[in-house]
Design a protein around this motif. Structure first.
Motif, PDB file in Angstrom:
ATOM      1  N   ASP A   1       0.801  -1.195   0.050  1.00  0.00           N
ATOM      2  CA  ASP A   1       0.056   0.049   0.091  1.00  0.00           C
ATOM      3  C   ASP A   1       0.979   1.509   0.119  1.00  0.00           C
ATOM      4  OD1 ASP A   1      -1.853   2.019   0.175  1.00  0.00           O
ATOM      5  OD2 ASP A   1      -2.842   1.046   2.002  1.00  0.00           O
TER       6      ASP A   1
ATOM      7  N   ALA B   1      -0.188   4.274   0.342  1.00  0.00           N
ATOM      8  CA  ALA B   1      -0.545   5.402   1.383  1.00  0.00           C
ATOM      9  C   ALA B   1      -1.381   4.664   2.427  1.00  0.00           C
ATOM     10  CB  ALA B   1      -1.720   6.273   0.287  1.00  0.00           C
TER      11      ALA B   1
ATOM     12  N   VAL C   1      -8.035  16.023   7.112  1.00  0.00           N
ATOM     13  CA  VAL C   1      -9.271  17.251   7.124  1.00  0.00           C
ATOM     14  C   VAL C   1      -8.897  18.180   7.812  1.00  0.00           C
ATOM     15  CG1 VAL C   1     -10.711  16.401   8.610  1.00  0.00           C
ATOM     16  CG2 VAL C   1     -11.602  17.517   6.633  1.00  0.00           C
TER      17      VAL C   1
ATOM     18  N   PHE D   1     -23.158  17.329   3.417  1.00  0.00           N
ATOM     19  CA  PHE D   1     -21.920  17.386   2.584  1.00  0.00           C
ATOM     20  C   PHE D   1     -20.936  17.566   3.305  1.00  0.00           C
ATOM     21  CE2 PHE D   1     -18.699  19.489   0.178  1.00  0.00           C
ATOM     22  CZ  PHE D   1     -18.486  18.887  -0.648  1.00  0.00           C
ATOM     23  N   ARG D   2     -20.980  18.342   4.235  1.00  0.00           N
ATOM     24  CA  ARG D   2     -19.821  18.823   5.378  1.00  0.00           C
ATOM     25  C   ARG D   2     -19.461  17.652   6.109  1.00  0.00           C
ATOM     26  NH1 ARG D   2     -17.675  23.538   7.298  1.00  0.00           N
ATOM     27  NH2 ARG D   2     -19.390  24.922   6.184  1.00  0.00           N
TER      28      ARG D   2
ATOM     29  N   TYR E   1     -17.665  15.229   3.779  1.00  0.00           N
ATOM     30  CA  TYR E   1     -16.238  15.745   3.598  1.00  0.00           C
ATOM     31  C   TYR E   1     -15.323  15.324   4.579  1.00  0.00           C
ATOM     32  CZ  TYR E   1     -12.950  19.428   1.919  1.00  0.00           C
ATOM     33  OH  TYR E   1     -11.694  19.787   1.183  1.00  0.00           O
ATOM     34  N   GLU E   2     -15.893  15.600   5.658  1.00  0.00           N
ATOM     35  CA  GLU E   2     -15.028  15.633   6.806  1.00  0.00           C
ATOM     36  C   GLU E   2     -14.764  14.030   7.339  1.00  0.00           C
ATOM     37  OE1 GLU E   2     -16.911  17.915   9.838  1.00  0.00           O
ATOM     38  OE2 GLU E   2     -16.071  19.777   9.171  1.00  0.00           O
TER      39      GLU E   2
ATOM     40  N   TYR F   1     -12.692  12.639   3.741  1.00  0.00           N
ATOM     41  CA  TYR F   1     -11.524  13.158   3.185  1.00  0.00           C
ATOM     42  C   TYR F   1     -10.276  12.491   2.949  1.00  0.00           C
ATOM     43  CZ  TYR F   1      -8.137  16.938   1.288  1.00  0.00           C
ATOM     44  OH  TYR F   1      -7.348  17.426   0.781  1.00  0.00           O
ATOM     45  N   ASP F   2      -9.769  12.113   4.264  1.00  0.00           N
ATOM     46  CA  ASP F   2      -8.597  11.156   4.381  1.00  0.00           C
ATOM     47  C   ASP F   2      -8.593  10.013   3.535  1.00  0.00           C
ATOM     48  OD1 ASP F   2      -7.658  13.054   6.129  1.00  0.00           O
ATOM     49  OD2 ASP F   2      -7.738  11.846   7.793  1.00  0.00           O
ATOM     50  N   ASP F   3      -9.661   9.481   3.594  1.00  0.00           N
ATOM     51  CA  ASP F   3      -9.878   8.112   2.828  1.00  0.00           C
ATOM     52  C   ASP F   3     -10.065   8.229   1.211  1.00  0.00           C
ATOM     53  OD1 ASP F   3     -10.072   6.197   4.952  1.00  0.00           O
ATOM     54  OD2 ASP F   3     -12.133   6.418   4.904  1.00  0.00           O
TER      55      ASP F   3
ATOM     56  N   LEU G   1      -8.364  10.701  -0.097  1.00  0.00           N
ATOM     57  CA  LEU G   1      -7.000  11.173  -0.394  1.00  0.00           C
ATOM     58  C   LEU G   1      -6.365  10.023  -0.604  1.00  0.00           C
ATOM     59  CD1 LEU G   1      -5.163  13.838  -0.798  1.00  0.00           C
ATOM     60  CD2 LEU G   1      -4.677  13.545   1.654  1.00  0.00           C
ATOM     61  N   ARG G   2      -6.425   9.259   0.269  1.00  0.00           N
ATOM     62  CA  ARG G   2      -5.400   8.019   0.117  1.00  0.00           C
ATOM     63  C   ARG G   2      -5.736   7.350  -1.224  1.00  0.00           C
ATOM     64  NH1 ARG G   2      -5.421   7.792   5.915  1.00  0.00           N
ATOM     65  NH2 ARG G   2      -7.643   7.103   5.710  1.00  0.00           N
TER      66      ARG G   2
ATOM     67  N   PHE H   1     -14.518  16.354  -4.763  1.00  0.00           N
ATOM     68  CA  PHE H   1     -15.497  16.850  -3.968  1.00  0.00           C
ATOM     69  C   PHE H   1     -16.583  18.043  -4.493  1.00  0.00           C
ATOM     70  CE2 PHE H   1     -13.414  14.764  -0.283  1.00  0.00           C
ATOM     71  CZ  PHE H   1     -14.597  14.120   0.191  1.00  0.00           C
TER      72      PHE H   1
ATOM     73  N   TRP I   1     -20.188  18.045  -4.551  1.00  0.00           N
ATOM     74  CA  TRP I   1     -21.081  19.147  -3.894  1.00  0.00           C
ATOM     75  C   TRP I   1     -22.132  19.709  -4.975  1.00  0.00           C
ATOM     76  CZ3 TRP I   1     -23.846  21.333  -0.439  1.00  0.00           C
ATOM     77  CH2 TRP I   1     -23.923  22.618  -0.466  1.00  0.00           C
TER      78      TRP I   1
ATOM     79  N   ARG J   1     -18.636   7.235   0.902  1.00  0.00           N
ATOM     80  CA  ARG J   1     -17.102   7.183   0.865  1.00  0.00           C
ATOM     81  C   ARG J   1     -17.041   6.446  -0.838  1.00  0.00           C
ATOM     82  NH1 ARG J   1     -12.765   3.245   3.298  1.00  0.00           N
ATOM     83  NH2 ARG J   1     -14.555   2.045   3.293  1.00  0.00           N
TER      84      ARG J   1
ATOM     85  N   ARG K   1     -12.446   8.370  -9.117  1.00  0.00           N
ATOM     86  CA  ARG K   1     -11.808   7.356 -10.161  1.00  0.00           C
ATOM     87  C   ARG K   1     -12.171   7.804 -11.492  1.00  0.00           C
ATOM     88  NH1 ARG K   1     -13.485   2.760 -12.702  1.00  0.00           N
ATOM     89  NH2 ARG K   1     -12.093   1.154 -13.016  1.00  0.00           N
TER      90      ARG K   1
ATOM     91  N   TRP L   1      -6.670  -2.094   0.205  1.00  0.00           N
ATOM     92  CA  TRP L   1      -6.118  -1.003   0.491  1.00  0.00           C
ATOM     93  C   TRP L   1      -7.107  -0.092   1.111  1.00  0.00           C
ATOM     94  CZ3 TRP L   1      -2.251  -0.234  -3.750  1.00  0.00           C
ATOM     95  CH2 TRP L   1      -1.235  -1.182  -4.141  1.00  0.00           C
TER      96      TRP L   1
ATOM     97  N   LEU M   1     -16.594   0.340  -9.551  1.00  0.00           N
ATOM     98  CA  LEU M   1     -15.972  -0.159 -10.666  1.00  0.00           C
ATOM     99  C   LEU M   1     -17.072  -0.200 -11.683  1.00  0.00           C
ATOM    100  CD1 LEU M   1     -13.693  -2.904  -9.844  1.00  0.00           C
ATOM    101  CD2 LEU M   1     -13.234  -0.721 -10.412  1.00  0.00           C
TER     102      LEU M   1
END
Lengths: 261, 180
Positions: A16, A18, A27, B8-9, B12-13, B16-18, B20-21, B40, B44, B58, B66, B127, B139
Motif C-alpha cells: 500500500d 498510502a 481534513v 455534505f460537510r 467531507y470531514e 476526506y482522508d480516505d 485522499l489515500r 468533492f 457538491w 465514501r 476514479r 487498501w 467499478l
C-alpha cells in the motif's frame, strides 16, 4: 475469510503506497479546509480544473447557437462528448465513420445480426464512464450494441449474447484479431479468447427460470451468474479442469430442469 | 447552514482522508489533493444524490474520483482499468522482525505482473477497505463480477509470486497470521 485470502490480504497490504499510518494531509489541514470553503462558498471554480472551466464557458456560448442550427436531438447527442449528458440504457446513438463501418462489416462477415462495440471507440460518447450503459441502434437488419465491456465484465457478454449470434468487437485498430465469437469459450478478461486460461460458459435458461445452480465435479467451483432480463446464465470454469457436470434451472412453479454441460 | 450542506460537510470531514489515500494510490501524490478537491466539487454539485450511509458516501466519492482520474488517462491512451501504485520501500516499517523479513520487492514484482483490473480489485478490497458491493459500485460492475475478479486476482498474485519464489512470502505471511 479463508486463510489463503488472509495471506494475500496481508501481502497486498505491504504494498500500500498510502497506508493510514503514513497519511500526512488530513481534513484538519489548511488545504482541505480551504477547499471546503471554496466548494461551499460558491467559489467552486477554485477547485475546478482549468480545462473544465474553459469547456463550460465555451458551451455556455455555443449551446444556443448550436441548438438553433442542429436542433435539440442532434445537439443532445453532440453533448455526450462534452460530458454534460451521460447516455442511459437504451438511448440511441449514431455510429459514424470507421467504427460503424467496422461494426457493420464484422456483422456481415460473421453472418450475425448483432454486434457490440466498445463505447470508447464511438466518436462522441467519451463520457460513457458513468454507469451501466447499453446503447442500441437499429440499422436495417443489424442491431448495434454499444457498451463498456471492460467495465461491465460478465454482464456485457450476456447482454450481447441476448442477440442470437451476437459478437463483441473491441477496438478500432486490430479489428480482425479482436473479435469475440460467442460459440467459442471466451474469457471476459483482457485478451482475445484463444489466450484465455479460464473458460466463460454461458447458456440460455428455459422460460420461467428463477434460479440457476450447477452441479460440478468435486474440487471444481463454478458459480453461475443468472441474468433474469436476458434469460442467460454465465459462469467461469476454472483453468485446467474439464467442463462437465449439470446445470439445474429452478422454475417458477418450484420444479427443476437440468442440462448436461 | 441547510440540510444538504450539513450532510455534505459531514461527508467531507469523514471521507476526506480516505478519498485522499484512494487517489494517492492511483496518481502522482503531488496531484492528489487537486483531484480530491475536484471530486468533492463534483460531489457538491450532485449533493442530492449523496447516499445516507457514511460507507456508501465514501464509495460514491471514490467513484467520482476514479472517473476523474480515468478521464485524464483516456486523454493519453484508452485503459481498461486504473493503474495503482505500489510501495516497495517500507519493509522494515511494516514487518519489523529480522527473522521474518519479507521481500516486498519480489512481491511488488509479482503484483506488477497482474492485469490492471486485478491490481485494482485487490487495491479496492485490501487498501481501500471497501466491501464487495461498494467496490463493485466504484467499478461500475455487479457485486458478483467483482467477487469473481477479486478471486482471480488473489489466485493470480499467488501464481505470480510462486513462479518467482516458491510462495515464501505468502506462506510466511499466512503463518504469521495464524500464530498471531
Amino acid at each position: 475469510m479463508k486463510a489463503d485470502e488472509e495471506a494475500v490480504a496481508r501481502a497486498v497490504a505491504l504494498l500500500d503506497p498510502a497506508p493510514r499510518s503514513a497519511t500526512v494531509s488530513t481534513v484538519r489541514g489548511d488545504r482541505a479546509r480551504a477547499d471546503l470553503r471554496a466548494i461551499l462558498g460558491g467559489d467552486r471554480e477554485v477547485a475546478e480544473p482549468a480545462a473544465t472551466r474553459a469547456r463550460r464557458r465555451a458551451l455556455r456560448l455555443a449551446i444556443p447557437i448550436a441548438a438553433s442550427v442542429l436542433g435539440v436531438g442532434m445537439l443532445a447527442r453532440a453533448l455526450f462528448g462534452f460530458g454534460l449528458g451521460e447516455p442511459q440504457l437504451g438511448d440511441p446513438v449514431e455510429l459514424t465513420g470507421e467504427v460503424a463501418a467496422g461494426a457493420v462489416g464484422a456483422c456481415r462477415d460473421a453472418q450475425v445480426d448483432a454486434v457490440g462495440v466498445h463505447g470508447h471507440d464511438v466518436p462522441g460518447v467519451e463520457a460513457m464512464w458513468a454507469a451501466p450503459v447499453l446503447l442500441v441502434e437499429q440499422r436495417g437488419d443489424l442491431r448495434l450494441v454499444v457498451m463498456e465491456p471492460h467495465e461491465q465484465g460478465e454482464e456485457y457478454l450476456a447482454y450481447c449474447l441476448l442477440e442470437r449470434g451476437g459478437i463483441v468487437v473491441r477496438g478500432v485498430g486490430g479489428f480482425a484479431e479482436d473479435v469475440w465469437l460467442p460459440h467459442r469459450a471466451a474469457s471476459t478478461d483482457d485478451g482475445p479468447p484463444h489466450t484465455a486460461t479460464e473458460r466463460l460458459i454461458w447458456g440460455q435458461a428455459p422460460p420461467g427460470t428463477v434460479a440457476v445452480t450447477v452441479d460440478s465435479p468435486e474440487g471444481v467451483t463454478a458459480t453461475p451468474v443468472w441474468y433474469p432480463e436476458a434469460g442467460i446464465y454465465t459462469m467461469v470454469w476454472p483453468e485446467g479442469t474439464m467442463v462437465r457436470g449439470e446445470v439445474e434451472f429452478t422454475l417458477e412453479d418450484g420444479s427443476t430442469e437440468t442440462v448436461d454441460l | 447552514m441547510d440540510a444538504a450542506e450539513e450532510r455534505f460537510r459531514r461527508c467531507y470531514e469523514s471521507a476526506y482522508d480516505d478519498v485522499l489515500r484512494f487517489v494517492q494510490r492511483r496518481t502522482d501524490p503531488s496531484h492528489a489533493e487537486d483531484v480530491v478537491a475536484d471530486a468533492f466539487t463534483v460531489a457538491w454539485r450532485r449533493v442530492e444524490e449523496l447516499p445516507r450511509a457514511l460507507s456508501a458516501q465514501r464509495a460514491w466519492v471514490f467513484t467520482i474520483a476514479r472517473n476523474l482520474l480515468l478521464n485524464v488517462e483516456r486523454g493519453e491512451r484508452r485503459r481498461r482499468a486504473l493503474a495503482v501504485r505500489v510501495a516497495t520501500d517500507r519493509r522494515s516499517h511494516v514487518i519489523g522482525h529480522a527473522e521474518t523479513v519479507i521481500d516486498t520487492v519480489d512481491l511488488a514484482r509479482a503484483f506488477a505482473q497482474l492485469r490492471p483490473m486485478e491490481q485494482e480489485a485487490l487495491a479496492l478490497a485490501e487498501w481501500d477497505g471497501l466491501s464487495g458491493p461498494e467496490a463493485a459500485r466504484v467499478l461500475g460492475i455487479s457485486a458478483t463480477a467483482f467477487r469473481l475478479r477479486l478471486s482471480r486476482a488473489r489466485r493470480a498474485l499467488r501464481l505470480a509470486y510462486d513462479g518467482g519464489r516458491s510462495g515464501l512470502v505468502l506462506e510466511t505471511v499466512r503463518e504469521r497470521g495464524a500464530s498471531s
